[in-house]
Design an enzyme around this catalytic site. Structure first.
Site, short mmCIF file in Angstrom:
data_model
loop_
_atom_site.label_atom_id
_atom_site.label_comp_id
_atom_site.label_asym_id
_atom_site.label_seq_id
_atom_site.Cartn_x
_atom_site.Cartn_y
_atom_site.Cartn_z
N ARG A 54 10.83 45.30 37.31
CA ARG A 54 11.94 45.76 36.47
C ARG A 54 13.21 45.76 37.31
O ARG A 54 13.19 45.53 38.51
CB ARG A 54 11.63 47.15 35.91
N GLY A 55 14.34 46.08 36.62
CA GLY A 55 15.63 45.96 37.27
C GLY A 55 16.15 44.56 36.97
O GLY A 55 15.42 43.57 37.14
N ALA A 56 17.40 44.48 36.53
CA ALA A 56 17.91 43.22 36.01
C ALA A 56 17.71 42.02 36.96
O ALA A 56 17.14 41.00 36.56
CB ALA A 56 19.38 43.39 35.61
N ARG A 94 12.27 41.02 27.37
CA ARG A 94 13.18 42.17 27.26
C ARG A 94 14.55 41.64 26.84
O ARG A 94 14.96 40.57 27.30
CB ARG A 94 13.29 42.93 28.60
N GLN A 202 12.60 56.36 36.50
CA GLN A 202 12.90 55.42 37.59
C GLN A 202 13.64 56.10 38.74
O GLN A 202 13.52 55.69 39.90
CB GLN A 202 13.76 54.25 37.08
N ASP A 243 22.85 46.18 33.63
CA ASP A 243 22.00 45.13 33.07
C ASP A 243 22.81 44.02 32.41
O ASP A 243 22.34 42.90 32.23
CB ASP A 243 21.02 45.73 32.06
N ASN A 253 23.75 49.87 31.05
CA ASN A 253 22.79 50.24 32.11
C ASN A 253 21.82 51.24 31.51
O ASN A 253 21.91 51.61 30.33
CB ASN A 253 23.54 50.83 33.32
N LYS A 254 20.89 51.68 32.32
CA LYS A 254 19.83 52.60 31.88
C LYS A 254 20.37 53.75 31.05
O LYS A 254 21.42 54.30 31.37
CB LYS A 254 19.11 53.13 33.13
O1 MRU Z 1 14.46 49.55 32.36
P1 MRU Z 1 14.75 49.18 33.79
O2 MRU Z 1 14.05 50.04 34.77
O3 MRU Z 1 14.55 47.71 34.05
O4 MRU Z 1 16.30 49.47 33.94
C1 MRU Z 1 16.92 49.19 35.16
C2 MRU Z 1 18.34 49.55 35.20
O5 MRU Z 1 18.92 50.03 34.26
C3 MRU Z 1 19.07 49.19 36.46
O6 MRU Z 1 20.07 50.11 36.73
C4 MRU Z 1 19.69 47.80 36.28
O7 MRU Z 1 18.73 46.88 35.86
C5 MRU Z 1 20.33 47.32 37.52
S1 MRU Z 1 19.16 46.88 38.76
C6 MRU Z 1 20.02 46.32 40.11
#
Ligand code: MRU
Length: 353
Positions: A54-56, A94, A202, A243, A253-254
């Protein structure tokens, strides 16, 4: 308790033989360290969907390797069909992080330039392209860390939301990259505050794990404690990941990030979004056009609890992301420098638009 040098973790990589995607299963952290070796497109799709990876930026890298692996395992006669089908399928895993689509588009473009070449050459070139996406991601994160470091002074308190650390990228992260850079440069006394980040934790499971493992003075708080913490004067600066950033600087973002930004504006605390250029979606004018993922209600009602903690039949609102208005963002830290409002002009000046 498990402690791991976070910079030695393989968030996402290709196996040495080039025949599998290797990821650390992030759903098990911080209690269990388990690496998965995935070869089938369906399993890579599931790993992205279930947030094992996970994470963009990390999602983009995983998808790129996934597309390559589809070509690697396809019989010669089906290479094109299987590769293109894998690209289409992985893109459905996603919806919000634009890096996923960016990486798959880059793989498709690479394939277009290879038409007519021998299947072995095509596979080798696709592997090289996916590897380049990963290697560039590491350099980009390092560069974001370098620009973020310029904003830090000894003893500062940094608040972060979700996890945009090394576990969210190929290495170093985006929002936590300045902290890793600070450790490298011997900047002393930094304090990192991690929002827990309901419902998937997270912040607690991943950011706090990374920061404690790296030996950083780390404090965990529930999301609804951020206002109290900011009021106490302990937060000097906020770094978050993103994201997808629209042309006008609105940043998805999250879930919970926009609330943090609103509080930061109230308390006069600088709020920075860390964004690799692969996260900037110039095709989208404003945050209103960013698709937001909604996830399973059980993440709110049941996950992490021994017993369900809400009545059966209750409706559940569970967006995975929200959009922070550009007006609340002090600056967007990219690998080419820090962009400030007006964002579209800033992105253009850095050649990002
Ligand atoms: O749902 P996730 O855990 O994939 O969400 C991640 C985030 O929101 C991060 O802040 C974002 O992807 C940036 S990662 C460098």
């Amino acid at each position: 308790m498990i402690l791991l040098d976070p910079l030695k973790i393989d968030t996402v990589r290709l196996s040495d033989e080039g025949d599998a995607l290797v990821i650390i299963d992030q759903t098990l952290l911080p209690n269990e360290v388990k690496y998965l070796s995935l070869t089938r497109t369906e399993d890579i799709w599931e790993a992205i969907r279930a947030l094992r990876v996970r994470g963009a930026p990390a999602i983009g890298v995983a998808a790129a390797f996934g597309a390559y692996l589809a070509a690697f395992y396809a019989p010669d006669a089906e290479l094109e069909a299987r590769f293109l089908a894998a690209c289409d399928y992985l893109a459905t895993s996603r919806p919000t992080a634009v890096n996923l689509f960016w990486a798959l588009d880059r793989m498709r473009r690479a394939y277009d330039g290879l038409r007519g070449r021998a299947p072995g050459d095509v596979r080798a070139a696709l592997r090289a392209e996916a590897q380049a996406i990963m290697d560039e991601d590491i350099e980009i994160s390092r560069s974001i860390g370098k620009y973020g470091l310029e904003l830090l002074r000894p003893g500062m308190g940094i608040l972060t939301h979700c996890n945009a650390g090394t576990l969210a990228t190929a290495k170093y992260g985006t929002a936590l990259a300045p902290v890793y850079a600070a450790l490298d440069h011997g900047l002393s006394g930094l304090r990192v505050y991690c929002d827990e980040t309901r419902p998937l934790l997270q912040g607690a499971r991943l950011s706090a794990f990374e920061m404690v493992s790296a030996g950083v003075d780390t404090t965990l708080l529930c999301d609804n404690m951020a206002s109290s913490l900011m009021k106490s004067g302990k937060v000097d600066i906020i770094f978050v990941g993103c994201d997808r950033v629209a042309r006008n600087g609105d940043a998805a973002n999250k879930i919970g990030t926009s609330g943090v930004a609103i509080l930061a504006a109230h308390y006069g605390i600088p709020f920075y979004v860390c964004a690799p250029s692969s996260t900037i979606d110039v095709a989208i004018a404003s945050g209103e056009d960013i698709p937001i993922e909604f996830r399973d209600p059980s993440e709110v009602t049941e996950l992490w609890y021994k017993k369900r903690m809400a009545p059966e039949g209750v409706g559940v609102y569970n967006p995975a992301f929200d959009v922070t208005d550009a007006s609340l963002i002090t600056g967007i830290i990219t690998e080419r420098g820090i962009v400030r409002a007006p964002y579209e002009e800033g992105f253009r000046a850095l050649g990002l638009v």
